[in-house]
Design an enzyme around this catalytic site. Sequence first.
Site, PDB file in Angstrom:
ATOM      1  N   SER A 129       3.171  15.355   8.020  1.00  0.00           N
ATOM      2  CA  SER A 129       3.416  16.768   8.352  1.00  0.00           C
ATOM      3  C   SER A 129       4.562  17.353   7.968  1.00  0.00           C
ATOM      4  CB  SER A 129       3.027  16.767   9.955  1.00  0.00           C
ATOM      5  OG  SER A 129       1.766  16.384  10.327  1.00  0.00           O
ATOM      6  N   ALA A 130       5.789  16.616   8.141  1.00  0.00           N
ATOM      7  CA  ALA A 130       6.977  16.977   7.809  1.00  0.00           C
ATOM      8  C   ALA A 130       7.028  17.552   6.191  1.00  0.00           C
ATOM      9  CB  ALA A 130       8.168  15.993   8.228  1.00  0.00           C
TER      10      ALA A 130
ATOM     11  N   LYS B  40      10.298  14.172  12.304  1.00  0.00           N
ATOM     12  CA  LYS B  40       9.871  14.341  13.845  1.00  0.00           C
ATOM     13  C   LYS B  40      10.017  13.236  14.584  1.00  0.00           C
ATOM     14  CE  LYS B  40       6.027  13.830  14.964  1.00  0.00           C
ATOM     15  NZ  LYS B  40       5.520  12.941  15.749  1.00  0.00           N
TER      16      LYS B  40
ATOM     17  N   PRO C 160       9.107   6.121   6.674  1.00  0.00           N
ATOM     18  CA  PRO C 160       7.907   4.943   6.707  1.00  0.00           C
ATOM     19  C   PRO C 160       6.795   5.906   6.895  1.00  0.00           C
ATOM     20  CG  PRO C 160       9.149   4.702   8.488  1.00  0.00           C
ATOM     21  CD  PRO C 160       9.907   5.496   7.480  1.00  0.00           C
TER      22      PRO C 160
ATOM     23  N   GLY D   2       5.384  12.100   9.278  1.00  0.00           N
ATOM     24  CA  GLY D   2       6.251  12.184   7.939  1.00  0.00           C
ATOM     25  C   GLY D   2       5.437  13.074   6.929  1.00  0.00           C
TER      26      GLY D   2
ATOM     27  N   ALA E  86       3.968   6.075  10.974  1.00  0.00           N
ATOM     28  CA  ALA E  86       5.093   5.535  11.651  1.00  0.00           C
ATOM     29  C   ALA E  86       5.555   6.586  13.069  1.00  0.00           C
ATOM     30  CB  ALA E  86       6.424   5.531  10.945  1.00  0.00           C
TER      31      ALA E  86
ATOM     32  N   ASP F 182       0.711  18.443  14.031  1.00  0.00           N
ATOM     33  CA  ASP F 182       1.986  18.425  14.044  1.00  0.00           C
ATOM     34  C   ASP F 182       2.620  19.417  12.989  1.00  0.00           C
ATOM     35  OD1 ASP F 182       2.136  16.393  15.798  1.00  0.00           O
ATOM     36  OD2 ASP F 182       2.725  14.818  14.676  1.00  0.00           O
TER      37      ASP F 182
END
Length: 265
Positions: free
Chosen positions: A98-99, A8, A89, A96, A92, A128
């Site tokens: 949330s994805a 994202k 990472p 990450g 960052a 997110d």
Amino acid sequence: MRETAYAKINLALHVRRRRDDGYHDLETVFAFVDAGDELTARAAERDSLRVMGEFGSALDNPFGNIVAKALASLPHGPGWAVTLEKTLPVAAGLGGGSADAGAIFRMVEAQFGLPDNWREKAAKLGADVPACVESRACIGRGTGTELEQVSNDLAGSPVLLVNPRVPLATGPVFQGWDGKDRGPLEGDNVREMTLDGRNDLEPSALSLVPQIADVLAALRSTGAWVTRMSGSGATCFALYDSPDQRDGARAAMAPGWWTLAGVLR
């Protein structure tokens, strides 16, 4: 089952006010890159989570991981054995975790469908996460969970992500916001909102991780038509007119920096 947890980025991030509950009202343009962490799952007698990959060691408590929480929040049969290959990472500005949670929601949807209140369940995991479940360009308002569709004229645009390999927690960055409302998002499509937009968290993030300035300066010298920090940092992105421009820019980045070249979904 296999699913990519698409990285994202925030093409623009306008912080409007600090709320009484400690959170912030914001307006953001979410976009997603065609690459990210990879998750696989198979049916099992009980849920389990194995984390691997370049940044897997940064997740020291798999059972407290947002992936495990996402799985526990959704009906998915007796159990799933999930493997998370962590290539993005951590801390960052790329959403990450949330994805990763969003990828779990899509995997469950493909096998069993999602409950009617899935958006509420996703929002409880993180601001997110609802956007990451659908992983397509949209506008986020409120804390980021109030989503609006937008005409995405940047789909397929070459994008380069660069991170100086310095983790940056979200909380301190928001705490360092200067409290000034610099105005709403403007524009009729994603390109206009990106060009007219900004990231109000950049100054705070720069004060915490000065290396962000080096990344932004390096990207601005590569011919990108827009360069900006994503989310609360420290990852920055640049958008290009052609894949060759993007790939040339990636080759010019400092040794040791993390990079990811892709296109916007």
